[in-house]
Design a protein around this motif. Structure first.
Motif: not given
Ligand SMILES: Cc1ncc(C[n+]2csc(CCOP(=O)(O)OP(=O)(O)O)c2C)c(N)n1
Ligand SMILES: [Mg+2]
Length: 436
Positions: A156, A162, A164, A169, A176, A179, A183, A185, A187, A199, A201-202
């Motif tokens: 990670l 990542v 998800l 998380m 998270g 990570v 990165a 993310v 989700q 954490r 999430s983009d």
């Protein structure tokens, strides 16, 4: 003091209410049922006073209709995910609970294996999702539990994306923390409260696992760093091979040797239930879950002792599959007498007692941290004799070969069975990190 129950249950349930009208019982049950399954599934509570429960009412349509799951993926989100995946070199797929729950709504878990093979994705899964892809798969990087799985911890940190899939998380992902900050993310999860929690999430969406899986199945194979993916999965295999040391088979057996012997003796459709304690920590990192619904992590609930009842429940839910409960000597003593229920209702489960004559997972870190143990020893009990006294089968097994024989004899007996195995009390990888 009416109403206190609802107040007591409110903080620990998703929905808690009192029904004051007999005619409205079905309506409330439907409402509670929907809350139970909506988004992140969880417990609900209804209080029905005795006078409301016993009053006469007209019969109504049965409650408890299935709750639909699975929002579609918006075109814009689909485009964002596609673009992010196309750029990724080291993506890691984390498969979570929602993938399992969507099976109730028709999601085909085989799609997951197809998509990881199509793109060469390394994957990990946790909790209810374990076994949705057979964990003997060569792209499997082990269970997500990052505190116990150092390979996932490193993977990670190295991953540049990542995914998800149907999870959030939570503690098994150390919220998270492992990570990388760089990165991306992605989700998907059906409960807005858990999107980006712990954490950022983009790309966060309430779309279904099925819709994200469909997107991946429709994409051209991704150009990822296959050498990294293969090395990560290979690192997990190496870590797993080294879990127990060379003397695992000497008596008393290492927990890993017991788990292997019990698993190897049983067919692929066996449901394994692991109790809390050292038993759980060793089992969770060792067991290779071979299909959906084949593993219940009893320790997940936090309380020890419910493992024999969980096993009976699993056997009742799936009467054609064998059930093996792996439990410690301390945990067994809580509800061992439920073997009586198993016998009365014809639910032949096999209980493997991993007996270190201790509250093992507390004793080892206690000694490590404080230099001594306090009130950690448990007496030796005749557990096979106890099982036999309840109409079951009971036997002691001290070697790997004896465990194999015992599992077969237990199966052949057709009765609730108990296999009593002395084990070593050894610090688990999880407790090594978490401590006492
Ligand atoms: C109801 C309850 N009591 C106490 C605990 C704390 N606890 C967690 S694991 C454990 C030891 C369990 O001993 P055993 O079942 O023999 O398993 P081992 O760790 O020895 O393998 C204890 C006391 C708990 N989680 N739940
Ligand atoms: Mg013990």
């Amino acid at each position: 003091m009416q109403g206190e129950h609802v107040r007591i249950m409110t903080p620990v349930t998703k929905f808690a209410a009192r029904v004051l009208d007999t005619e409205r019982i079905p309506e409330y049950i439907e409402m509670a049922w929907r809350h139970m399954w909506a988004g992140r599934p969880g417990p609900v509570f209804l209080e029905i006073p005795i006078n409301v429960l016993s009053a006469a009412a007209e019969p109504q349509a049965p409650a408890g209709a299935p709750v639909g799951r699975g929002a579609g993926l918006a075109p814009r989100t689909a485009a964002e995910i596609t673009a992010a995946l196309a750029k990724a070199e080291r993506p890691m797929l984390v498969i979570g609970d929602e993938a399992r729950w969507e099976m109730n709504a028709g999601f085909d878990h085989e799609d997951l294996r197809t998509l990881v093979e199509r793109h060469g994705l390394p994957f990990t899964s946790l909790r209810h999702a374990r076994g949705l892809i057979d964990e003997r798969h060569e792209q499997c990087c082990g269970p997500t539990s990052v505190l116990a799985n150092k390979v996932m911890q490193k993977a990670l940190a190295e991953a540049d994306l990542v995914l998800l899939l149907g999870h959030y998380m939570e503690s098994d992902l150390d919220f998270g923390a492992p990570v990388s900050e760089e990165a991306v993310v992605i989700q998907c999860y059906p409960d807005a409260e858990y999107l980006g929690r712990g954490r950022h999430s983009d790309i966060a969406t309430m779309a279904s696992v099925a819709s994200v899986a469909d997107l991946l199945l429709g994409m051209e194979p991704l150009e990822i760093d296959r050498a990294w993916a293969e090395a990560t999965a290979a690192a997990w295999r190496a870590e797993r091979a080294a879990q127990s040391g060379d003397d695992a088979g000497d008596a008393p057996l290492h927990p890993v040797a017991v788990i292997d012997a019990a698993c190897d003796a049983m067919p692929d459709d066996t449901v394994f239930v692991a109790g809390a304690g050292n038993v759980d920590f060793w089992t969770d990192g060792r067991i290779q879950v071979k299909g959906p619904n084949r593993y219940i992590k009893g320790g997940q609930g936090g309380a020890i002792g419910a493992d024999v009842p969980y096993g009976i429940g699993a056997r009742a839910a799936d009467p054609d599959s064998p059930v093996v409960v792996l439990v410690g000597d301390g945990g067994l003593a809580y509800h061992a007498v439920e073997l009586d229920t198993a016998e009365r209702y014809g639910r032949p489960i096999i209980v493997v007692v991993m007996d270190d004559q201790k509250w093992g997972c507390v004793a080892v870190p206690q000694k490590q941290d404080y230099g001594a143990e306090f009130e950690m020893d448990l007496p030796e009990r005749d557990w096979p004799g106890f099982a036999r006294s309840l109409g079951g089968f009971g036997v002691r097994a001290e070697t790997v070969a004896e465990i194999g024989d015992a599992m077969r004899a237990a199966t052949d007996s057709g009765k609730p069975a108990l296999v009593h195995v002395p084990v070593r009390c050894v610090l688990s990888p999880f407790m090594e990190v978490v401590g006492f």
